[in-house]
Motif scaffolding. Structure first.
Motif, PDB file in Angstrom:
ATOM      1  N   ASN A  77      -7.064  13.726 -12.839  1.00 60.38           N
ATOM      2  CA  ASN A  77      -5.965  12.752 -12.861  1.00 60.38           C
ATOM      3  C   ASN A  77      -6.485  11.323 -12.948  1.00 60.38           C
ATOM      4  O   ASN A  77      -6.217  10.492 -12.065  1.00 60.38           O
ATOM      5  CB  ASN A  77      -5.090  12.903 -11.616  1.00 60.38           C
ATOM      6  CG  ASN A  77      -4.253  14.160 -11.641  1.00 60.38           C
ATOM      7  OD1 ASN A  77      -3.832  14.609 -12.700  1.00 60.38           O
ATOM      8  ND2 ASN A  77      -4.014  14.741 -10.474  1.00 60.38           N
ATOM      9  N   PRO A  78      -7.238  10.984 -13.990  1.00 60.19           N
ATOM     10  CA  PRO A  78      -7.815   9.636 -14.077  1.00 60.19           C
ATOM     11  C   PRO A  78      -6.739   8.549 -14.108  1.00 60.19           C
ATOM     12  O   PRO A  78      -5.699   8.704 -14.754  1.00 60.19           O
ATOM     13  CB  PRO A  78      -8.607   9.679 -15.389  1.00 60.19           C
ATOM     14  CG  PRO A  78      -8.022  10.810 -16.170  1.00 60.19           C
ATOM     15  CD  PRO A  78      -7.558  11.812 -15.158  1.00 60.19           C
ATOM     16  N   GLU A  87      -4.851  12.232   0.813  1.00 55.74           N
ATOM     17  CA  GLU A  87      -4.487  11.611  -0.456  1.00 55.74           C
ATOM     18  C   GLU A  87      -3.043  11.121  -0.408  1.00 55.74           C
ATOM     19  O   GLU A  87      -2.236  11.624   0.380  1.00 55.74           O
ATOM     20  CB  GLU A  87      -4.659  12.597  -1.615  1.00 55.74           C
ATOM     21  CG  GLU A  87      -6.095  13.028  -1.843  1.00 55.74           C
ATOM     22  CD  GLU A  87      -6.252  13.936  -3.048  1.00 55.74           C
ATOM     23  OE1 GLU A  87      -7.251  13.799  -3.767  1.00 55.74           O
ATOM     24  OE2 GLU A  87      -5.359  14.787  -3.268  1.00 55.74           O
ATOM     25  N   GLY A  88      -2.752  10.143  -1.265  1.00 53.25           N
ATOM     26  CA  GLY A  88      -1.387   9.648  -1.414  1.00 53.25           C
ATOM     27  C   GLY A  88      -0.752  10.216  -2.660  1.00 53.25           C
ATOM     28  O   GLY A  88      -1.376  10.250  -3.731  1.00 53.25           O
ATOM     29  N   SER A 130      -7.033   6.011  -6.835  1.00 55.70           N
ATOM     30  CA  SER A 130      -7.741   7.300  -6.800  1.00 55.70           C
ATOM     31  C   SER A 130      -6.701   8.395  -7.007  1.00 55.70           C
ATOM     32  O   SER A 130      -5.917   8.694  -6.103  1.00 55.70           O
ATOM     33  CB  SER A 130      -8.463   7.491  -5.459  1.00 55.70           C
ATOM     34  OG  SER A 130      -9.477   6.528  -5.298  1.00 55.70           O
ATOM     35  N   GLY A 131      -6.670   8.962  -8.202  1.00 54.33           N
ATOM     36  CA  GLY A 131      -5.626   9.914  -8.561  1.00 54.33           C
ATOM     37  C   GLY A 131      -5.594  11.140  -7.664  1.00 54.33           C
ATOM     38  O   GLY A 131      -6.592  11.536  -7.051  1.00 54.33           O
ATOM     39  N   LEU A 132      -4.421  11.759  -7.597  1.00 54.24           N
ATOM     40  CA  LEU A 132      -4.218  12.942  -6.774  1.00 54.24           C
ATOM     41  C   LEU A 132      -5.185  14.045  -7.198  1.00 54.24           C
ATOM     42  O   LEU A 132      -5.264  14.402  -8.368  1.00 54.24           O
ATOM     43  CB  LEU A 132      -2.768  13.419  -6.922  1.00 54.24           C
ATOM     44  CG  LEU A 132      -2.266  14.449  -5.907  1.00 54.24           C
ATOM     45  CD1 LEU A 132      -2.286  13.866  -4.500  1.00 54.24           C
ATOM     46  CD2 LEU A 132      -0.847  14.891  -6.277  1.00 54.24           C
ATOM     47  N   GLY A 133      -5.922  14.569  -6.247  1.00 57.85           N
ATOM     48  CA  GLY A 133      -6.896  15.625  -6.495  1.00 57.85           C
ATOM     49  C   GLY A 133      -8.331  15.142  -6.509  1.00 57.85           C
ATOM     50  O   GLY A 133      -9.255  15.950  -6.355  1.00 57.85           O
ATOM     51  N   GLN A 134      -8.539  13.829  -6.688  1.00 51.59           N
ATOM     52  CA  GLN A 134      -9.905  13.312  -6.761  1.00 51.59           C
ATOM     53  C   GLN A 134     -10.637  13.450  -5.429  1.00 51.59           C
ATOM     54  O   GLN A 134     -11.835  13.730  -5.405  1.00 51.59           O
ATOM     55  CB  GLN A 134      -9.884  11.850  -7.211  1.00 51.59           C
ATOM     56  CG  GLN A 134      -9.453  11.657  -8.649  1.00 51.59           C
ATOM     57  CD  GLN A 134      -9.559  10.212  -9.119  1.00 51.59           C
ATOM     58  OE1 GLN A 134     -10.111   9.354  -8.418  1.00 51.59           O
ATOM     59  NE2 GLN A 134      -9.041   9.937 -10.304  1.00 51.59           N
ATOM     60  N   THR A 135      -9.935  13.233  -4.322  1.00 56.43           N
ATOM     61  CA  THR A 135     -10.561  13.353  -3.001  1.00 56.43           C
ATOM     62  C   THR A 135     -10.643  14.814  -2.573  1.00 56.43           C
ATOM     63  O   THR A 135     -11.646  15.244  -1.981  1.00 56.43           O
ATOM     64  CB  THR A 135      -9.781  12.542  -1.959  1.00 56.43           C
ATOM     65  OG1 THR A 135      -9.501  11.243  -2.477  1.00 56.43           O
ATOM     66  CG2 THR A 135     -10.570  12.403  -0.674  1.00 56.43           C
ATOM     67  N   GLY A 188       1.427   5.059  -2.143  1.00 52.34           N
ATOM     68  CA  GLY A 188       0.376   4.702  -3.068  1.00 52.34           C
ATOM     69  C   GLY A 188      -0.953   4.584  -2.360  1.00 52.34           C
ATOM     70  O   GLY A 188      -1.118   5.063  -1.229  1.00 52.34           O
ATOM     71  N   HIS A 189      -1.889   3.913  -3.013  1.00 49.94           N
ATOM     72  CA  HIS A 189      -3.242   3.832  -2.467  1.00 49.94           C
ATOM     73  C   HIS A 189      -3.254   3.123  -1.116  1.00 49.94           C
ATOM     74  O   HIS A 189      -3.873   3.602  -0.157  1.00 49.94           O
ATOM     75  CB  HIS A 189      -4.139   3.087  -3.460  1.00 49.94           C
ATOM     76  CG  HIS A 189      -5.582   3.123  -3.097  1.00 49.94           C
ATOM     77  ND1 HIS A 189      -6.347   4.270  -3.161  1.00 49.94           N
ATOM     78  CD2 HIS A 189      -6.422   2.144  -2.650  1.00 49.94           C
ATOM     79  CE1 HIS A 189      -7.578   4.007  -2.772  1.00 49.94           C
ATOM     80  NE2 HIS A 189      -7.650   2.734  -2.455  1.00 49.94           N
ATOM     81  N   TYR A 190      -2.576   1.989  -1.023  1.00 50.29           N
ATOM     82  CA  TYR A 190      -2.574   1.218   0.214  1.00 50.29           C
ATOM     83  C   TYR A 190      -1.935   2.012   1.351  1.00 50.29           C
ATOM     84  O   TYR A 190      -2.361   1.925   2.505  1.00 50.29           O
ATOM     85  CB  TYR A 190      -1.828  -0.093  -0.016  1.00 50.29           C
ATOM     86  CG  TYR A 190      -1.937  -1.097   1.090  1.00 50.29           C
ATOM     87  CD1 TYR A 190      -3.123  -1.803   1.303  1.00 50.29           C
ATOM     88  CD2 TYR A 190      -0.860  -1.361   1.930  1.00 50.29           C
ATOM     89  CE1 TYR A 190      -3.221  -2.732   2.319  1.00 50.29           C
ATOM     90  CE2 TYR A 190      -0.956  -2.291   2.947  1.00 50.29           C
ATOM     91  CZ  TYR A 190      -2.136  -2.980   3.138  1.00 50.29           C
ATOM     92  OH  TYR A 190      -2.233  -3.901   4.142  1.00 50.29           O
TER      93      TYR A 190
END
Length: 412
Positions: A214-215, A346-347, A353-358, A382-384
């Motif tokens: 999910n870039p 994840e958010g 950082s797209g969903l699944g990256q972590t 979101g990210h924050y």
């Protein structure tokens, strides 16, 4: 040269900012009858917006002097417990009997990506009543003399290992965004060496472990350009008279401009609303705007070698998820992690950082038992929102604390 022009422009505006602030104070003074007129309010509001838009924002303070433990107020002080040229580890010391409770020891690794560690003030505030809390306070590369040497991604990993050694066994490490990769690498190195001071658990939050998943727009920008482009376009030397004069850096103002350009309409709207709030004497809303942008616009420089190595390793080559990441000439083997519990957060709407990256870190650590794993996705943030705000306080922070407590007494 661009950095020098930036500094020159800032210096050239200094007299105008000073006169602007003087006029603003004159027309904003309640004892001045003009301050109650539409003209006076409009002029004072416009001058404040201008002054804040052209100001250099200093490093903010955490300002957390008190926390609440079991309904009782407890005084909090800050103590530097570990120090090296590019980072201090700050402990939030809770005073009194309430603070002596058996709470997990947590090392909160703040991002070194342009903002100061105070960006995690809300994170600290939510965790502090339930943890013996430490945070990495990274140093602005602009103020580190070149005589202190370089600082790259390998050094960052060494710093994390040294911090965990200093804090001792049964420490829990929590990485927010950027440090997820070096923290995971540090733990892998410690586990491969059967280090008795490996952390009891690690929590990775909104981190770019595998940016092929999910870039986002940030990932795409890095992927579409060769490393030479970054060297030629965003690396600059610190100008005189800063202590880090001649140090090659990625300037914080470039990072900030990049983030603001992603949501430029939102920032322009926020400043227009701020102007209206000042004219309408909506002091509470205006103060919330000041607090947010005092933090958001305070930025720090990164060493060029750290920035470039991170871009190359994490965003261009995807070295960690491919099993190709090296540290000091040795491979980073995440399959060596067996005894350290792993939590990922994840958010659902994360655009950094797209969903699944972590979550990918779980696939990279197949030898961690299922009972020592947890993955959590917070919907509609979101990210924050992964590390701050009401959803973090209500839903994410309690899970982090519960996970640390569950694995505090695990046998290694």
């Amino acid at each position: 040269m661009f950095y020098h022009l930036y500094e020159l422009n800032h210096a050239a505006l200094a007299p105008l900012r000073a006169s602007t602030e003087a006029v603003r104070r004159f027309y904003g003074d309640p004892q001045n009858p003009m301050s109650q007129t539409v003209f006076g309010k409009t002029l004072a509001a416009g001058l404040e917006v201008f002054e804040r838009a052209t100001r250099r924002y200093a490093k903010p303070e955490f300002g957390l002097n008190e926390t609440i433990i079991n309904g009782n107020p407890v005084a909090v002080t800050e103590d530097v417990v570990w120090s090296r040229p590019f980072c201090n580890v700050v402990r939030f010391v809770r005073q009194g009997e309430e603070a002596s409770m058996d709470h997990p020891r947590i090392l909160l690794v703040a991002p070194m990506s342009g903002h100061y560690a105070t960006l995690l003030r809300g994170t600290v505030e939510a965790l502090l009543p339930h943890a013996d809390l430490y945070i990495t306070d990274w140093t602005d590369a602009r103020i580190v003399p070149v005589t202190e040497g370089a600082f790259d991604l390998d050094d960052y990993i060494d710093y994390v290992i040294a911090m965990l050694h200093a804090l001792g066994s049964q420490t829990h490490v929590v990485a927010v965004c950027q440090p997820s990769v070096p923290v995971l690498a540090a733990v892998a190195i410690m586990e491969a060496a059967r280090d008795p001071l490996s952390p009891a658990s690690m929590t990775l939050m909104g981190g770019p472990i595998d940016t092929r998943i999910n870039p986002t727009a940030v990932n795409a920008m890095a992927q579409d350009r060769p490393l030479s482009w970054f060297k030629d376009n965003v690396v600059m030397s610190v100008p005189w008279p800063h202590p880090g004069y001649m140090r090659p850096v990625y300037p914080g103002f470039l990072q900030l401009s990049g983030f603001m350009s992603m949501n430029l309409d939102r920032h322009l709207t926020a400043h227009r609303e701020f102007f209206d709030q000042l004219v309408e004497n909506d002091g509470e809303s205006a103060e919330r705007h000041r607090e947010f942008y005092d933090e958001y616009l305070a930025v720090m420089d990164l060493t060029a070698e750290f920035y470039l190595q991170t871009v190359d390793t994490v965003f261009i080559r995807h070295a960690l998820p491919k099993g190709e990441m090296m540290h000091r000439g040795m491979p980073v083997d995440t399959t060596a992690i067996r005894d350290v519990a792993l939590m990922t957060v994840e958010g659902g709407n994360d655009d950094i950082s797209g969903l699944g990256q972590t979550e990918a870190s779980h696939h990279l650590c197949p030898n961690i038992p299922n009972g020592k794993r947890l993955h959590y996705v917070q919907p509609d943030v979101g990210h924050y929102g992964v590390f701050n705000g009401s959803r973090f306080r209500q839903d994410i922070a309690p899970r982090i604390i519960a996970f640390a407590r569950k694995h505090s007494n695990a046998q290694k």
